[in-house]
Write a protein that holds these residues in place. Sequence first.
Motif, PDB file in Angstrom:
ATOM      1  N   PRO A  93       0.806  -1.234   0.000  1.00  0.00           N
ATOM      2  CA  PRO A  93       0.000   0.000   0.000  1.00  0.00           C
ATOM      3  C   PRO A  93       0.837   1.281   0.000  1.00  0.00           C
ATOM      4  O   PRO A  93       0.332   2.351  -0.302  1.00  0.00           O
ATOM      5  CB  PRO A  93      -0.809  -0.119   1.303  1.00  0.00           C
ATOM      6  N   TYR A  94       2.120   1.165   0.377  1.00  0.00           N
ATOM      7  CA  TYR A  94       2.957   2.361   0.463  1.00  0.00           C
ATOM      8  C   TYR A  94       3.805   2.586  -0.783  1.00  0.00           C
ATOM      9  O   TYR A  94       4.332   3.661  -0.988  1.00  0.00           O
ATOM     10  CB  TYR A  94       3.909   2.267   1.667  1.00  0.00           C
ATOM     11  N   MET A  95       3.906   1.583  -1.632  1.00  0.00           N
ATOM     12  CA  MET A  95       4.832   1.663  -2.775  1.00  0.00           C
ATOM     13  C   MET A  95       4.529   2.870  -3.650  1.00  0.00           C
ATOM     14  O   MET A  95       3.378   3.136  -3.973  1.00  0.00           O
ATOM     15  CB  MET A  95       4.717   0.382  -3.604  1.00  0.00           C
ATOM     16  N   ALA A  96       5.597   3.573  -4.044  1.00  0.00           N
ATOM     17  CA  ALA A  96       5.427   4.740  -4.906  1.00  0.00           C
ATOM     18  C   ALA A  96       4.956   4.289  -6.281  1.00  0.00           C
ATOM     19  O   ALA A  96       5.274   3.180  -6.722  1.00  0.00           O
ATOM     20  CB  ALA A  96       6.753   5.488  -5.023  1.00  0.00           C
ATOM     21  N   ASP A  97       4.220   5.174  -6.965  1.00  0.00           N
ATOM     22  CA  ASP A  97       3.661   4.835  -8.272  1.00  0.00           C
ATOM     23  C   ASP A  97       4.724   4.409  -9.261  1.00  0.00           C
ATOM     24  O   ASP A  97       4.546   3.444 -10.007  1.00  0.00           O
ATOM     25  CB  ASP A  97       2.905   6.039  -8.854  1.00  0.00           C
ATOM     26  N   LYS A  98       5.832   5.140  -9.285  1.00  0.00           N
ATOM     27  CA  LYS A  98       6.848   4.836 -10.299  1.00  0.00           C
ATOM     28  C   LYS A  98       7.463   3.447 -10.055  1.00  0.00           C
ATOM     29  O   LYS A  98       7.779   2.730 -11.000  1.00  0.00           O
ATOM     30  CB  LYS A  98       7.933   5.918 -10.351  1.00  0.00           C
ATOM     31  N   ASP A  99       7.580   3.070  -8.774  1.00  0.00           N
ATOM     32  CA  ASP A  99       8.126   1.743  -8.470  1.00  0.00           C
ATOM     33  C   ASP A  99       7.116   0.661  -8.829  1.00  0.00           C
ATOM     34  O   ASP A  99       7.487  -0.432  -9.260  1.00  0.00           O
ATOM     35  CB  ASP A  99       8.519   1.656  -6.993  1.00  0.00           C
ATOM     36  N   ARG A 100       5.838   0.992  -8.633  1.00  0.00           N
ATOM     37  CA  ARG A 100       4.811   0.012  -8.984  1.00  0.00           C
ATOM     38  C   ARG A 100       4.809  -0.231 -10.492  1.00  0.00           C
ATOM     39  O   ARG A 100       4.656  -1.363 -10.951  1.00  0.00           O
ATOM     40  CB  ARG A 100       3.441   0.517  -8.531  1.00  0.00           C
ATOM     41  N   MET A 101       4.987   0.857 -11.252  1.00  0.00           N
ATOM     42  CA  MET A 101       5.049   0.725 -12.710  1.00  0.00           C
ATOM     43  C   MET A 101       6.209  -0.184 -13.113  1.00  0.00           C
ATOM     44  O   MET A 101       6.077  -1.028 -14.009  1.00  0.00           O
ATOM     45  CB  MET A 101       5.231   2.089 -13.363  1.00  0.00           C
ATOM     46  N   LYS A 102       7.364   0.005 -12.455  1.00  0.00           N
ATOM     47  CA  LYS A 102       8.532  -0.827 -12.783  1.00  0.00           C
ATOM     48  C   LYS A 102       8.228  -2.289 -12.467  1.00  0.00           C
ATOM     49  O   LYS A 102       8.574  -3.204 -13.226  1.00  0.00           O
ATOM     50  CB  LYS A 102       9.749  -0.392 -11.952  1.00  0.00           C
ATOM     51  N   GLN A 103       7.586  -2.515 -11.328  1.00  0.00           N
ATOM     52  CA  GLN A 103       7.269  -3.886 -10.911  1.00  0.00           C
ATOM     53  C   GLN A 103       6.323  -4.541 -11.910  1.00  0.00           C
ATOM     54  O   GLN A 103       6.509  -5.697 -12.297  1.00  0.00           O
ATOM     55  CB  GLN A 103       6.616  -3.839  -9.531  1.00  0.00           C
ATOM     56  N   ILE A 104       5.318  -3.781 -12.361  1.00  0.00           N
ATOM     57  CA  ILE A 104       4.375  -4.311 -13.358  1.00  0.00           C
ATOM     58  C   ILE A 104       5.139  -4.651 -14.642  1.00  0.00           C
ATOM     59  O   ILE A 104       4.899  -5.672 -15.280  1.00  0.00           O
ATOM     60  CB  ILE A 104       3.239  -3.306 -13.647  1.00  0.00           C
TER      61      ILE A 104
END
Lengths: 284, 128
Positions: A203-214
Amino acid sequence: MLELQLFYGILVLQIFLFSFYFPKLLLQRMQSILTNYPPQEYPLLYTSSVDECKIFHRRYALFNHLCMAFGIALVAGIVLNPEIMEASGAIMLPWGYFMLQMLPLLWLEVSQCSQLKQIRKGDFRTLKQASLTPRRLFNFISPLWIAIAVIAYFSLAVIGLHKHDYDINFSSDAMEKILILGATNIGFIVVVYFALYGKKKDPYMADKDRMKQIGVIVKTAVFTSIAMSLFAFATEVFDSQTQTTLLTIVMSIYCQAIAFTYLYLVLKTMKPEDVDFSVYQANE
Amino acid sequence: MQITIDIEDDVPLFAQLVNQIKSLVTSDQLSPGQALPSIRQLANDLELNNKTVAKAYKILERDAVIQTKGYRGTFIHPEAKSNCSVNINDWVNEQIQNVVAALKEGGATDSEIRIAFNNAMHISPRSK
């Protein structure tokens, strides 16, 4: 004989890469995060103490060392008894050992899922944020790769059916491969869908990191699908009765390609120095 | 471009979404033709029910702030900025006040008006 020598080299490479080199990199990454982003300053990142984290790291290292020892014993066993390679099930040796090598990684993933679940339970924030930018599949991978994956699968289907004169016999090897690969590809589509549109695991992950993970998930799914189709294609083309060792080499290379793709993407894309850890600092 | 909602605010969640998107349009942070996330994506990211986001999108579409183009997705309406200034609540309040005033002039009591209003709400067809 040359094929056997080549097989030894490929298997030793498999042992080195996936029971030593990559686990060492992953362990260094975990230790670096613990050192540079400790629980005292980043409490939202951890659900256990520093000591518990260190015990986990030691167990992970031990698990990989045991896999490596088993691999060395396997190679020694084959060197001393090369007739093993002529047995009908020999082609599955690299695959079986690969499954063992992936157990520590699976354990890591399961532990992380459990940790993220606890983090989600502890998230009592009343303000919820979201990006208004739509996430689309082609934001993360080129349409060309999707096309290659689709073409690879359908090419395999056509080749497999052609070998059996287009007689759709569900008990044939070719049909089995087509159906298993088809089901696996459907599984990948589901995984990618939930990565793109599903709930946030962290729930805390930054958007840009989430994009990288996806991006990592999407690329791994697509490249693995292509590798699976190419491998199945290779097993259709080669005559398995006369070239068992060659097929066994291909099997090991295939396993290594899949694991290498995923681990390389994770380590390259999600470097700790590029991740926004400020989101894990205590809420004001 | 971020949107923030407060789950403990007295303002309903769908209304917060509507107000924020309208605010972003009027401040030119969202431009005509710009794509918005799907209902599922926004609902999952904000940890809301799909129906809450769907309701917000429905209101925004009714107010011609967004337009849905089937499988292609949802986009900001070409005239969203001017349409944001139209407040349907003002029109609703004005209509109801006019009707209530006319009913009272006709001799209806407050409770008769309330009962009739409740009956009308229960049997009125849902708007498309």
